[in-house]
Write a protein that holds these residues in place. Structure first.
Motif, mmCIF file in Angstrom:
data_model
loop_
_atom_site.group_PDB
_atom_site.id
_atom_site.type_symbol
_atom_site.label_atom_id
_atom_site.label_comp_id
_atom_site.label_asym_id
_atom_site.label_seq_id
_atom_site.Cartn_x
_atom_site.Cartn_y
_atom_site.Cartn_z
ATOM 1 N N TYR A 23 0.681 -1.161 -0.063
ATOM 2 C CA TYR A 23 0.057 0.169 -0.108
ATOM 3 C C TYR A 23 0.994 1.293 -0.256
ATOM 4 O O TYR A 23 0.538 2.333 0.828
ATOM 5 N N PRO A 24 1.694 1.363 -0.911
ATOM 6 C CA PRO A 24 2.738 2.740 -0.998
ATOM 7 C C PRO A 24 1.888 3.766 -1.773
ATOM 8 O O PRO A 24 0.901 3.425 -2.508
ATOM 9 N N THR A 25 2.434 5.007 -1.523
ATOM 10 C CA THR A 25 1.657 6.010 -2.561
ATOM 11 C C THR A 25 2.405 6.003 -3.947
ATOM 12 O O THR A 25 1.524 6.213 -4.882
ATOM 13 N N TYR A 26 3.545 5.575 -3.899
ATOM 14 C CA TYR A 26 4.227 5.511 -5.273
ATOM 15 C C TYR A 26 4.995 3.898 -5.235
ATOM 16 O O TYR A 26 5.463 3.748 -4.362
ATOM 17 N N PRO A 27 5.071 3.453 -6.538
ATOM 18 C CA PRO A 27 5.624 2.226 -6.794
ATOM 19 C C PRO A 27 6.968 2.621 -6.661
ATOM 20 O O PRO A 27 7.531 3.663 -6.824
ATOM 21 N N ASP A 28 7.758 1.411 -6.265
ATOM 22 C CA ASP A 28 9.295 1.606 -6.222
ATOM 23 C C ASP A 28 9.943 1.357 -7.416
ATOM 24 O O ASP A 28 11.058 1.972 -7.681
ATOM 25 N N MET A 29 9.103 0.812 -8.428
ATOM 26 C CA MET A 29 10.004 0.593 -9.537
ATOM 27 C C MET A 29 8.705 0.369 -10.741
ATOM 28 O O MET A 29 7.817 0.006 -10.270
ATOM 29 N N SER A 30 9.035 1.151 -12.032
ATOM 30 C CA SER A 30 7.884 0.911 -12.744
ATOM 31 C C SER A 30 8.433 0.316 -14.347
ATOM 32 O O SER A 30 9.636 1.049 -14.587
ATOM 33 N N ILE A 31 8.029 -0.672 -14.794
ATOM 34 C CA ILE A 31 8.274 -1.232 -16.139
ATOM 35 C C ILE A 31 7.462 -0.348 -17.135
ATOM 36 O O ILE A 31 6.288 -0.769 -17.126
ATOM 37 N N PRO A 32 7.989 0.433 -18.154
ATOM 38 C CA PRO A 32 6.972 0.985 -18.838
ATOM 39 C C PRO A 32 6.317 0.105 -20.187
ATOM 40 O O PRO A 32 6.947 -0.764 -20.465
ATOM 41 N N ILE A 33 5.151 0.425 -20.272
ATOM 42 C CA ILE A 33 4.383 -0.140 -21.488
ATOM 43 C C ILE A 33 3.498 0.799 -22.145
ATOM 44 O O ILE A 33 3.234 1.800 -21.572
ATOM 45 N N SER A 34 3.500 0.741 -23.325
ATOM 46 C CA SER A 34 2.722 1.751 -23.979
ATOM 47 C C SER A 34 1.541 1.928 -23.866
ATOM 48 O O SER A 34 0.760 0.847 -23.746
ATOM 49 N N GLN A 35 1.080 2.910 -23.763
ATOM 50 C CA GLN A 35 -0.680 3.261 -23.119
ATOM 51 C C GLN A 35 -1.333 3.038 -24.350
ATOM 52 O O GLN A 35 -0.781 2.938 -25.632
ATOM 53 N N ALA A 36 -2.561 2.328 -23.969
ATOM 54 C CA ALA A 36 -3.587 2.030 -25.029
ATOM 55 C C ALA A 36 -4.732 2.606 -24.653
ATOM 56 O O ALA A 36 -5.247 2.667 -23.307
ATOM 57 N N ASN A 37 -5.821 2.976 -25.658
ATOM 58 C CA ASN A 37 -6.990 3.362 -25.529
ATOM 59 C C ASN A 37 -8.126 2.615 -25.755
ATOM 60 O O ASN A 37 -9.274 2.673 -26.079
#
Length: 825
Positions: free
Chosen positions: A260-274
């Motif tokens: 339950y953190p406010t922000y992730p410790d790491m993020s693996i980027p993925i292309s956004q999709a609509n």
């Protein structure tokens, strides 16, 4: 609300395409959720029956059809199938543009599929239960008595059993399979597990997994212990006793090391999709993102990015395969390794002489590969030289290779001793030096020719002056060497035919069958024994009797034919043994034995029901259609009969015994060959010696009649006018009394008469008028109507011609042995 009104409600909802607005799912629980409104919800005491495929999938992937039971705007749940849709999974699928473009993102019973007429029930006690068509329990949420109030499919694709207080009792997000959807989390302790293949959805325990740990995300292959091929670890100093997790968001896969953190410790980027999207762990170890674009699902990236792509994937070239710039090869020469399939180099390589585990290192040697490395390296020994590393492997029975890495000089490096070898790769991307020494088995010295020369030396010296004796000895040596050469040519030939199955040593099969103790029965040219491989796979081993020309010809025909083809209605040839004079075939085990014991015997406590008989007939037709129309070469089986039709645990029928089969080119209309097969199943054109695949169609017609009538085509115990089933069939057809031939299935009279008309079409005198097997399948499946104005005068050959075929003396006819098999012939 009653189950009937429930059904009416959901039917109306589906037809008018209501857009549901189901509940939202938070990270671990669903607090204060509102379950009111037109949500895809089911109440207690609701049941659904799998009545078969309702929507055919138009995607280019493995999913074939679905039968939804709960609809949402982006997700639906229900029954899904692939391939020929003989089995189904209860699953959640993400929808593309509409219901015609689904993708499975969760399934309850991926290792235990069900059939048509299976039932899913939300019981009055709150348990969601899946039962197969026969009532057998397949899967359950085990939530009976836990205050479940209903079932809901949320807008996130989470299948939830909720209580009267709107709290989560059970949810599918807690039981991930091989996919993640936006908003779903993967908690440490849970994992994604790849499927066996593109078309086999069952989980592969020896395959790939992706899991979240308290340090980060890791991907591994299921060796013992698992070997990691990708990791994205947090390098900070935070320590937590709580479960970490990964969460799939639109635009990233976020890794939370603390709960339950406010922000992730790491993020693996993925292309956004609509548009809808999902992540799936493929059977090849890739963790791909897919999104809906236009009219199809497209790959939107691969989360696992490796330094030396693509060669760093553990199975990029299969076991023992060497990857170089995406190309696969085998180590050493043909004396050491051979490809499992010449047409598919990525399937890997197998050792020509299997590695055995014993206490003597003198039976082992090494195949040294310079500048070759491995996808993982976890040193077992440090500060060691290369020779010492190899010595350590020789002393360790489970060690399969000595992998050595060093810096400037090979006198000091690190040693890794893996117990399994997956794909190797050329050392093109690393800064260190590396070599791989693969442990190989030293073949025992079996050079009989040299031994013969040594043993004959004193004799030849003693008889040097006796010309006659010398001539006799010379003749013996000549004949022996000629025989040995013929055997070597045959064995060498099999090693170089593409797509061959696994090769076993005679010792391997002795161990697998406990020295051939449990005899299942006898068939054409040999006896069959039950056995088990080291991994627990049950097998049936056919030992060919004798080493005559016909035996060898049958053996080569069977290995070359069935070894390169794969179909659900053909018995799978797992491997073979061609060692000295031993010729053995290793098949998958078929626990319900051959078809003849189910249709001829009157002592069966539970004779085959009509549904099983109809299914068996369709299975045989599909197997023959594959042989005749879908293989790279047309294959004529030439010995279709109930003894060669085997049944698995679910009574799926598979064609066996290809020892008499004939391969012909697609552009050939027919082939001239010696008469072969079994009397009673031989088509009349055999007397002209020019045959086509229509001889199998004729034999199929005979088998269909035997299945329907529950008797042999020729029965000596019957009165003379009833001994020949085909003649009796013709007479009853002309009298309009076909059902007189059927004793125990009168209630299915209309279907049986239609099936008999199909048999009649296959039994026509003129082979050109017999239908092809694909046409038979279309009629059996109801796609095309059966011919009703059939002239039975064109049906059967005369008694004289029957007797002529039965009395012809030729080598190819197989003996009519009683079948008592519980495995392949």
């Amino acid at each position: 609300m009653s189950p009937f009104l429930n059904f009416i409600f959901f039917t109306i909802a589906i037809f008018f395409s209501f857009q549901f607005h189901p509940i939202s799912s938070q990270q671990f629980v669903i607090p204060n959720a509102n379950f009111s409104g037109n949500n895809p919800i089911a109440n207690l005491s609701t049941a659904w029956i799998n009545s078969g495929s309702e929507y055919r999938s138009q995607t280019s992937t493995e999913l074939s059809a679905i039968r939804p039971i709960l609809f949402g705007s982006t997700y639906a749940c229900g029954f899904s199938c692939n391939g020929n849709c003989e089995t189904y999974l209860f699953s959640v699928f993400i929808l593309g543009g509409d219901v015609s473009f689904p993708q499975v993102v969760w399934s309850a019973n991926r290792n235990n599929p069900v059939r048509v007429s299976a039932t899913l029930e939300l019981t009055s006690k709150g348990d969601l239960v899946l039962r197969d068509y026969d009532g057998r329990l397949v899967w359950s949420t085990n939530t009976a008595g836990m205050s479940v109030a209903g079932l809901n499919l949320t807008e996130l694709g989470n299948l939830v059993l909720f209580s009267a207080e709107n709290s989560v009792v059970w949810q599918s997000f807690d039981h991930p399979t091989d996919a993640l959807v936006p908003g779903q989390i993967l908690v440490s302790g849970k994992k994604l597990t790849s499927s066996v293949s593109r078309t086999n959805w069952s989980s592969d325990e020896g395959g790939f997994t992706v899991s979240m740990t308290n340090k980060g995300l890791i991907a591994s292959i299921g060796s013992d212990p698992p070997e990691v091929y990708y990791q994205n670890l947090y390098e900070g100093t935070k320590q937590s006793k709580e479960a970490s997790y990964a969460k799939f968001e639109n635009g990233s896969l976020d890794l939370y090391i603390n709960p339950y953190p406010t922000y992730p410790d790491m993020s693996i980027p993925i292309s956004q999709a609509n548009s809808p999207q999902y992540i799936k762990l493929g059977f090849d170890g890739h963790l791909r993102v897919f999104k809906w674009e236009g009219r199809q699902w497209n790959e939107n990236g691969d989360i696992i990015k490796l330094i030396a792509e693509p060669c760093s994937y553990p199975m990029i070239c299969g076991k023992y395969g060497i990857c170089s710039d995406g190309q696969c090869s085998c180590p050493g020469t043909l004396e050491n390794f051979r490809r499992i399939n010449d047409r598919q180099p990525n399937l890997g390589c197998s050792q020509v002489v299997p590695l055995t585990c014993n206490n003597s290192s003198s039976n082992h040697s090494f195949l040294d590969l310079e500048d070759v490395t491995y996808f993982v390296f976890e040193p077992d020994i440090s500060d060691i030289d290369m020779n010492s590393c190899k010595e350590a492997c020789l002393k360790n029975c489970s060690c399969k290779a000595a992998i050595f890495r060093y810096g400037s000089h090979p006198s000091n490096g690190d040693c890794y001793l893996p117990s399994q070898i997956f794909s190797l790769m050329n050392n093109e991307y690393t800064y260190y030096n590396s070599s791989v020494s693969i442990k190989i088995q030293i073949a025992p010295n079996e050079d009989k020719e040299e031994k013969m020369k040594v043993s004959l030396g004193p004799i030849v010296g003693t008889l040097a002056g006796i010309f006659c004796a010398s001539l006799i000895i010379g003749m013996i040596i000549f004949v022996w060497r000629r025989k040995k050469k013929v055997e070597e040519i045959e064995e060498h030939y099999l090693d170089h035919v593409s797509g061959m199955p696994a090769r076993f040593s005679y010792q391997d099969l002795e161990i697998a069958t406990n020295f051939f103790v449990n005899k299942l029965g006898e068939g054409g040219f040999g006896s069959i024994f039950e056995g088990s491989l080291k991994d627990g796979t049950r097998i049936a081993v056919k030992c060919l009797d004798g080493i005559g020309h016909m035996i060898k010809k049958s053996f080569v025909a069977e290995v070359e034919t069935i070894g390169r083809i794969h179909h659900v209605n053909l018995v799978r040839l797992i491997g073979f043994c061609a060692e000295k004079s031993n010729r053995l075939l290793v098949y998958e085990y078929m626990c319900n034995g051959s078809l003849d014991k189910w249709i001829y015997s009157r002592s069966q406590e539970t004779p085959l029901e009509w549904s099983f008989r109809r299914k068996i007939i369709l299975d045989i037709a599909k197997g023959l259609a594959y042989l005749h129309e879908d293989c790279w070469q047309k294959i004529i089986h030439l010995d279709i009969k109930p003894q060669n039709i085997l049944l698995d645990e679910n009574y799926n029928a598979k064609i066996a015994d290809f020892g008499l089969s004939k391969l012909i080119d697609r552009n050939q209309s027919g082939v001239v060959t010696t008469m072969r097969g079994t009397p009673g199943y031989l088509a009349p054109e055999w007397l002209s010696a020019v045959i086509t695949e229509k001889v199998d169609v004729y034999s199929f017609g005979v088998v269909v009649l035997e299945i329907l009538c529950g008797r042999k085509n020729f029965d000596q115990s019957k009165p003379e006018e009833e001994r020949h089933l085909l003649s009796l069939f013709k007479r009853k057809a002309e009298e309009g009394r076909l059902l007189d031939l059927v004793e125990d299935m009168q209630c299915n009279g209309a279907e049986i008469e239609e099936m008999m008309q199909i048999a009649a079409l296959c039994l026509q005198n003129d082979c050109a008028k017999r239908p092809c097997m694909s046409m038979v399948i279309r009629v059996l499946e109801g796609v095309r109507d059966v011919q009703t104005d059939f002239d039975y005068n064109n049906l059967l050959i005369s008694h004289n011609l029957i007797n002529t075929i039965q009395q012809v003396d030729y080598q190819g006819v197989t003996s009519l042995l009683p079948s008592v098999l519980s495995g392949p012939r």
